[in-house]
Design a protein around this motif. Structure first.
Motif, PDB file in Angstrom:
ATOM      1  N   ARG A  20       0.808  -1.216   0.000  1.00  0.00           N
ATOM      2  CA  ARG A  20       0.000   0.000   0.000  1.00  0.00           C
ATOM      3  C   ARG A  20       0.844   1.269   0.000  1.00  0.00           C
ATOM      4  NH1 ARG A  20       0.385   1.452   5.293  1.00  0.00           N
ATOM      5  NH2 ARG A  20       0.768  -0.239   6.789  1.00  0.00           N
ATOM      6  N   MET A  21       2.117   1.168   0.430  1.00  0.00           N
ATOM      7  CA  MET A  21       2.990   2.334   0.443  1.00  0.00           C
ATOM      8  C   MET A  21       3.800   2.441  -0.838  1.00  0.00           C
ATOM      9  SD  MET A  21       4.308   2.072   4.395  1.00  0.00           S
ATOM     10  CE  MET A  21       5.268   3.573   4.279  1.00  0.00           C
ATOM     11  N   CYS A  22       3.823   1.365  -1.619  1.00  0.00           N
ATOM     12  CA  CYS A  22       4.625   1.345  -2.849  1.00  0.00           C
ATOM     13  C   CYS A  22       3.793   1.611  -4.104  1.00  0.00           C
ATOM     14  CB  CYS A  22       5.338  -0.004  -2.989  1.00  0.00           C
ATOM     15  SG  CYS A  22       6.554  -0.328  -1.695  1.00  0.00           S
ATOM     16  N   VAL A  23       2.498   1.373  -4.006  1.00  0.00           N
ATOM     17  CA  VAL A  23       1.627   1.545  -5.172  1.00  0.00           C
ATOM     18  C   VAL A  23       0.448   2.423  -4.762  1.00  0.00           C
ATOM     19  CG1 VAL A  23       0.219   0.404  -6.918  1.00  0.00           C
ATOM     20  CG2 VAL A  23       2.291  -0.713  -6.044  1.00  0.00           C
ATOM     21  N   GLY A  24       0.201   3.486  -5.532  1.00  0.00           N
ATOM     22  CA  GLY A  24      -0.902   4.390  -5.216  1.00  0.00           C
ATOM     23  C   GLY A  24      -2.241   3.819  -5.639  1.00  0.00           C
ATOM     24  N   GLU A  25      -3.348   4.567  -5.328  1.00  0.00           N
ATOM     25  CA  GLU A  25      -4.694   4.128  -5.670  1.00  0.00           C
ATOM     26  C   GLU A  25      -4.884   4.048  -7.178  1.00  0.00           C
ATOM     27  OE1 GLU A  25      -7.473   6.675  -3.783  1.00  0.00           O
ATOM     28  OE2 GLU A  25      -6.926   6.032  -1.744  1.00  0.00           O
ATOM     29  N   ASP A  26      -4.071   4.816  -7.908  1.00  0.00           N
ATOM     30  CA  ASP A  26      -4.178   4.788  -9.368  1.00  0.00           C
ATOM     31  C   ASP A  26      -3.374   3.660  -9.990  1.00  0.00           C
ATOM     32  OD1 ASP A  26      -1.692   5.684  -8.765  1.00  0.00           O
ATOM     33  OD2 ASP A  26      -1.808   7.535  -9.971  1.00  0.00           O
ATOM     34  N   GLY A  27      -2.758   2.831  -9.155  1.00  0.00           N
ATOM     35  CA  GLY A  27      -1.968   1.707  -9.655  1.00  0.00           C
ATOM     36  C   GLY A  27      -0.571   2.057 -10.068  1.00  0.00           C
ATOM     37  N   GLN A  28      -0.184   3.309  -9.883  1.00  0.00           N
ATOM     38  CA  GLN A  28       1.146   3.742 -10.267  1.00  0.00           C
ATOM     39  C   GLN A  28       2.094   3.670  -9.064  1.00  0.00           C
ATOM     40  OE1 GLN A  28       1.995   4.492 -13.487  1.00  0.00           O
ATOM     41  NE2 GLN A  28      -0.106   3.719 -13.806  1.00  0.00           N
ATOM     42  N   PRO A  29       3.395   3.455  -9.343  1.00  0.00           N
ATOM     43  CA  PRO A  29       4.344   3.384  -8.229  1.00  0.00           C
ATOM     44  C   PRO A  29       4.478   4.717  -7.516  1.00  0.00           C
ATOM     45  CG  PRO A  29       5.504   3.374 -10.328  1.00  0.00           C
ATOM     46  CD  PRO A  29       4.047   3.233 -10.650  1.00  0.00           C
TER      47      PRO A  29
ATOM     48  N   GLN B  24       8.102   6.143  -2.762  1.00  0.00           N
ATOM     49  CA  GLN B  24       8.738   5.158  -1.870  1.00  0.00           C
ATOM     50  C   GLN B  24       8.999   3.854  -2.603  1.00  0.00           C
ATOM     51  OE1 GLN B  24       6.801   4.892   1.871  1.00  0.00           O
ATOM     52  NE2 GLN B  24       8.336   3.559   2.783  1.00  0.00           N
ATOM     53  N   GLY B  25       8.025   3.454  -3.483  1.00  0.00           N
ATOM     54  CA  GLY B  25       8.222   2.235  -4.254  1.00  0.00           C
ATOM     55  C   GLY B  25       9.370   2.374  -5.233  1.00  0.00           C
ATOM     56  N   LEU B  26       9.464   3.537  -5.881  1.00  0.00           N
ATOM     57  CA  LEU B  26      10.551   3.761  -6.835  1.00  0.00           C
ATOM     58  C   LEU B  26      11.904   3.788  -6.134  1.00  0.00           C
ATOM     59  CD1 LEU B  26       8.840   6.497  -9.047  1.00  0.00           C
ATOM     60  CD2 LEU B  26       9.337   4.118  -9.701  1.00  0.00           C
ATOM     61  N   LYS B  27      11.940   4.383  -4.950  1.00  0.00           N
ATOM     62  CA  LYS B  27      13.189   4.441  -4.188  1.00  0.00           C
ATOM     63  C   LYS B  27      13.665   3.034  -3.792  1.00  0.00           C
ATOM     64  CE  LYS B  27      14.088   8.905  -3.785  1.00  0.00           C
ATOM     65  NZ  LYS B  27      15.359   9.476  -4.313  1.00  0.00           N
ATOM     66  N   PHE B  28      12.701   2.174  -3.438  1.00  0.00           N
ATOM     67  CA  PHE B  28      13.059   0.796  -3.080  1.00  0.00           C
ATOM     68  C   PHE B  28      13.693   0.076  -4.269  1.00  0.00           C
ATOM     69  CE2 PHE B  28      11.743  -3.726  -3.009  1.00  0.00           C
ATOM     70  CZ  PHE B  28      12.508  -4.149  -1.936  1.00  0.00           C
TER      71      PHE B  28
ATOM     72  N   GLU C  53      15.130   1.476  -6.862  1.00  0.00           N
ATOM     73  CA  GLU C  53      16.405   2.126  -7.164  1.00  0.00           C
ATOM     74  C   GLU C  53      17.510   1.655  -6.215  1.00  0.00           C
ATOM     75  OE1 GLU C  53      18.284   6.657  -7.289  1.00  0.00           O
ATOM     76  OE2 GLU C  53      16.138   6.360  -7.006  1.00  0.00           O
ATOM     77  N   LYS C  54      17.139   1.481  -4.945  1.00  0.00           N
ATOM     78  CA  LYS C  54      18.131   1.051  -3.938  1.00  0.00           C
ATOM     79  C   LYS C  54      18.802  -0.257  -4.342  1.00  0.00           C
ATOM     80  CE  LYS C  54      18.480  -0.361   0.915  1.00  0.00           C
ATOM     81  NZ  LYS C  54      17.753  -0.539   2.198  1.00  0.00           N
ATOM     82  N   TRP C  55      18.011  -1.151  -4.938  1.00  0.00           N
ATOM     83  CA  TRP C  55      18.559  -2.471  -5.278  1.00  0.00           C
ATOM     84  C   TRP C  55      18.894  -2.602  -6.759  1.00  0.00           C
ATOM     85  CZ3 TRP C  55      20.349  -4.640  -1.260  1.00  0.00           C
ATOM     86  CH2 TRP C  55      19.738  -4.422  -0.025  1.00  0.00           C
ATOM     87  N   GLY C  56      18.866  -1.474  -7.468  1.00  0.00           N
ATOM     88  CA  GLY C  56      19.351  -1.457  -8.845  1.00  0.00           C
ATOM     89  C   GLY C  56      18.478  -2.187  -9.839  1.00  0.00           C
ATOM     90  N   VAL C  57      17.158  -2.169  -9.638  1.00  0.00           N
ATOM     91  CA  VAL C  57      16.259  -2.847 -10.568  1.00  0.00           C
ATOM     92  C   VAL C  57      15.165  -1.883 -11.005  1.00  0.00           C
ATOM     93  CG1 VAL C  57      16.684  -5.107  -9.528  1.00  0.00           C
ATOM     94  CG2 VAL C  57      14.761  -3.730  -8.701  1.00  0.00           C
ATOM     95  N   GLU C  58      14.503  -2.213 -12.103  1.00  0.00           N
ATOM     96  CA  GLU C  58      13.332  -1.465 -12.533  1.00  0.00           C
ATOM     97  C   GLU C  58      12.160  -1.807 -11.626  1.00  0.00           C
ATOM     98  OE1 GLU C  58      13.218   0.806 -14.859  1.00  0.00           O
ATOM     99  OE2 GLU C  58      15.346   0.526 -15.401  1.00  0.00           O
ATOM    100  N   PHE C  59      11.214  -0.873 -11.505  1.00  0.00           N
ATOM    101  CA  PHE C  59      10.079  -1.132 -10.624  1.00  0.00           C
ATOM    102  C   PHE C  59       9.292  -2.363 -11.080  1.00  0.00           C
ATOM    103  CE2 PHE C  59       5.773  -0.593  -8.991  1.00  0.00           C
ATOM    104  CZ  PHE C  59       6.049  -0.396  -7.635  1.00  0.00           C
ATOM    105  N   GLY C  60       9.340  -2.643 -12.362  1.00  0.00           N
ATOM    106  CA  GLY C  60       8.631  -3.816 -12.874  1.00  0.00           C
ATOM    107  C   GLY C  60       9.162  -5.118 -12.315  1.00  0.00           C
ATOM    108  N   ALA C  61      10.410  -5.122 -11.823  1.00  0.00           N
ATOM    109  CA  ALA C  61      10.987  -6.343 -11.248  1.00  0.00           C
ATOM    110  C   ALA C  61      10.555  -6.570  -9.811  1.00  0.00           C
ATOM    111  CB  ALA C  61      12.515  -6.286 -11.323  1.00  0.00           C
ATOM    112  N   VAL C  62       9.883  -5.559  -9.245  1.00  0.00           N
ATOM    113  CA  VAL C  62       9.414  -5.694  -7.861  1.00  0.00           C
ATOM    114  C   VAL C  62       8.109  -6.476  -7.855  1.00  0.00           C
ATOM    115  CG1 VAL C  62       8.646  -4.455  -5.802  1.00  0.00           C
ATOM    116  CG2 VAL C  62      10.511  -3.525  -7.197  1.00  0.00           C
ATOM    117  N   ARG C  63       8.026  -7.472  -6.969  1.00  0.00           N
ATOM    118  CA  ARG C  63       6.782  -8.224  -6.816  1.00  0.00           C
ATOM    119  C   ARG C  63       6.252  -8.034  -5.394  1.00  0.00           C
ATOM    120  NH1 ARG C  63      11.043 -11.715  -6.458  1.00  0.00           N
ATOM    121  NH2 ARG C  63      11.022 -13.256  -4.746  1.00  0.00           N
TER     122      ARG C  63
END
Length: 690
Positions: free
Chosen positions: A79-88, A91-95, A97-107
């Motif tokens: 709930r903190m990584c994805v907004g109500e509109d379904g967009q990152p 905080q989600g983007l920073k996570f 970025e921290k691990w060097g991946v695109e947001f699409g790789a986050v599950r």
């Protein structure tokens, strides 16, 4: 990179004290294995090599490259990584970025321990070449070795046991580029100093597999076991050629294997007139001063020869032999002088001089200790014998036992305590029982050593050890953890072994009470506390004695639970129960004993047994079997009868309700179970039988 390779590391140093060799090699092997496991490098462990100037390790099967590693990272809730509109969200983007991946790789998953789905990302790290990992880690692993007396040399800040002169470090046929204390690794090493007088170049090691062969060609046997085996073979051969056999000394054999690089045994001679010295004096003098073995004939008497190790392949000019003979002769003249001087005065003249020799600060002098040992000997001897002359001889041995501590010979060779006292008393014409008891009263000195060979020697040894243990406990000197600076556990174990093997009618409770009386004037701790501590201490020693006797765990646990202070009784129960330990009926008996214990757990012992109330066939049959157990005193027959109880007991529990509604019948059945439990406890606590 692919395939497995063999790793080899050798530190070539100046001469390292023998006592540091094995601890250092063992410590590095453990540290390396832990590091390799942490890096995902599977290895079968390290072979260890050491010699006076070398510490070396070799490990086969090390992968050429570290396997790829995956790591899962958990982030903020979904709930903190994805907004109500379904967009990152930011905080989600920073996570990501921290691990060097695109947001699409986050599950988004719900990890264990989390109450809601969270951001999860799996990171894959490509494995690095093993050589690179080794180059980074080895200098730190070497520097981290613990050296009790570490030193620095010159302007260096590096601390180690001795200066490192050469480093050989290979992974397969490639040099691992490390540098320690300014010394860079190469693919070469150095052999024996004598070898390099004719071959000034370093020894090339083409691969880890040829390490031992290449070193041997250069005059160094790399492995300790190889040197030990060669020494033992040469000792036996040269002793046989002299018409005798080697006086065995495993510790000296280990020492020689540690202090030479290439073992070559040399046989020397000494004047036969030195054979007038006691055998123990000659053996000790040769071992302590010259690291040499003695040779004994078929009758056990020494021959005028010795065997020692030369750290070279040969002794062509005989210099090693001649030098050892020259030094040894001087040492033996010293021993002969000490022996002659000591015999100028009776051993008894030294009894008063023991007042100037401290045994322990709070327990007083060796003269004080002698008085306590005499008192213990008198108390225990009267329980073992009615022969007044025999008792008087035991008291004489107790008075003389420590007098040799004031002799010149024991001052030179502390290892000969007791031995020299016995020899001097023998020369003075003392009774054989007396001098033999004094000579062997320090035994057993270790787990492998035999107890004294005479009953009087056993009694004196027991009293001496009992005074040492009880006295130290009475002033608060109690072993804790791995700390036992006064070797009280060894003394206590020796005492228990003597009781165990002699079969005397003395319980450990008897010994503790006798000891508490004689140490009371010196005690600083409450007697009750000392008694409790001593009994706990001796219980542990008895448990270890049962292990040494190789009784199985079920026998040890069940027999000690019902009594351990009477070692005669304990040994009898253990030996006979061991004969029955494989009988399947005892497993059933153990289950029944546990069931009886559970039923009687909250019940007071009952004696309200009314046989007339028992009418069930199963309980009548059980009473008949129980009666046979209760009326039997022979332990073997008792064990047979107990084994026969297994089926009747099982039938009883299947057919009878013990805690029935009828109060009288209930009391009778509980009383029956109480009698059964007491019958079991005559031999063992079968509820502990597993």
């Amino acid at each position: 990179m692919s395939g497995a390779k063999t790793f080899l590391l050798e530190l070539h140093c100046e001469e390292i004290p023998a006592r540091f060799l094995k601890p250092l090699t063992d410590e590095f092997a453990m540290a390396f294995s832990a590091w390799a496991a942490g890096q995902g490098l599977v290895t079968s462990g390290l072979e260890i090599f050491f010699s006076p100037r070398k510490l070396a390790w070799r490990g086969a099967g090390l992968p050429a490259s570290q396997p790829d590693q995956t790591d899962t990272q958990v982030g903020p809730p979904q709930r903190m990584c994805v907004g109500e509109d379904g967009q990152p969200t930011i905080q989600g983007l920073k996570f990501a970025e921290k691990w060097g991946v695109e947001f699409g790789a986050v599950r988004f998953e719900q990890p264990a321990g989390k109450k809601e789905p969270c951001a999860v990302v799996t990171i894959t790290k490509q494995g690095r070449p093993t050589a690179d990992l080794l180059a980074e880690a080895l200098p730190g692993l070497i520097a981290g070795l613990h050296v009790p007396k570490a030193m620095r040399w010159g302007n260096s800040e590096f601390e180690f046991v001795r200066p490192i002169r050469n480093i050989l470090c290979l992974l397969g046929d490639q040099v691992v580029p490390i540098t320690v204390d300014g010394v860079a690794a190469t693919s070469t090493t150095w052999g024996h100093r004598l070898y390099h007088r004719q071959h000034p170049e370093p020894v090339k090691i083409a691969s880890p597999e040829v390490y031992e062969a290449a070193l041997e060609a250069a005059g160094v046997v790399a492995g300790l076991e190889g040197r030990r085996t060669r020494i033992a073979q040469q000792l036996d051969q040269l002793a046989a050629e002299a018409g005798g056999r080697v006086v065995a000394d495993a510790e000296l054999l280990d020492t020689l294997a540690e202090i030479v690089e290439f073992p070559k045994i040399v046989r020397g001679e000494f004047p036969a007139d030195f054979l007038e010295l006691p055998k123990e004096v000659l053996v000790t003098s040769l071992r302590e001063h010259q690291k040499s073995f003695c040779i004994e004939g078929p009758d056990g008497a020494l021959l005028p020869f010795f065997l020692t190790a030369a750290n070279r392949t040969d002794d062509p000019a005989g210099f090693v032999k001649a030098g050892n003979e020259w030094v040894l002769k001087a040492r033996l003249y010293d021993a002969r002088f000490f022996f002659a001087e000591d015999r100028k005065h009776p051993l008894s003249d030294r009894l008063e001089k023991l007042k100037a020799l401290t045994f322990q600060r709070e327990l007083g002098s060796y003269h004080d200790k002698t008085g306590r040992v005499v008192a213990l000997t008198k108390a225990l001897a009267r329980r073992l014998s009615t022969d007044d002359e025999h008792i008087d001889r035991a008291l004489e041995a107790a008075r003389m036992a420590k007098c040799d501590l004031r002799t010149l010979m024991v001052g030179e060779f502390p290892e000969l305590q007791g031995v020299m006292g016995g020899e001097y008393l023998k020369h003075e014409g003392a009774h054989e029982e007396v001098w033999k008891a004094v000579k062997e009263h320090y035994r057993p000195v270790g787990a492998e050593d035999a107890i004294p060979g005479t009953p009087m020697g056993c009694l004196l040894s027991l009293c001496d050890k009992l005074d040492t243990v009880a006295g130290c406990f009475a002033v608060g000197l109690i072993p804790s953890g791995s700390k036992d600076p006064l070797a009280l556990r060894r003394a206590g174990q020796g005492l228990v072994r003597i009781l165990w093997e002699q079969g005397w009618p003395l319980t450990l409770a008897d010994l503790v009470e006798a000891a508490l009386k004689v140490v009371a004037p010196k005690a600083t701790k409450p007697e009750a506390d000392t008694r409790e501590a001593l009994l706990t201490f001796f219980k542990d020693r008895v448990a270890y004695q049962l292990e040494l006797a190789k009784y199985v765990g079920s026998v040890r646990r069940s027999t000690m639970a019902v009594g351990w202070m009477d070692l005669v009784d304990l040994k009898l129960r253990c030996e006979n129960l061991s004969l029955f330990s494989e009988d399947p009926r005892f497993a059933i008996l153990g289950q029944s004993a546990k069931r009886i214990g559970n039923i009687l757990k909250d019940e007071a012992p009952l004696n309200d047994f009314k046989a007339a109330l028992l009418v069930e066939p199963a309980e009548i049959d059980l009473i008949q079997h129980l009666h046979r157990v209760e009326t039997q005193h022979d332990i073997i027959v008792t064990l047979n009868n107990l084994a026969e109880l297994a089926d009747p007991l099982e039938a009883f529990f299947n057919a009878v309700m013990v805690k029935c509604e009828d109060p009288a019948l209930r009391a009778t059945r509980l009383s029956l179970l109480h009698r059964l439990r007491q019958a079991f406890l005559r031999v063992a606590d079968f509820s502990l039988w597993q």
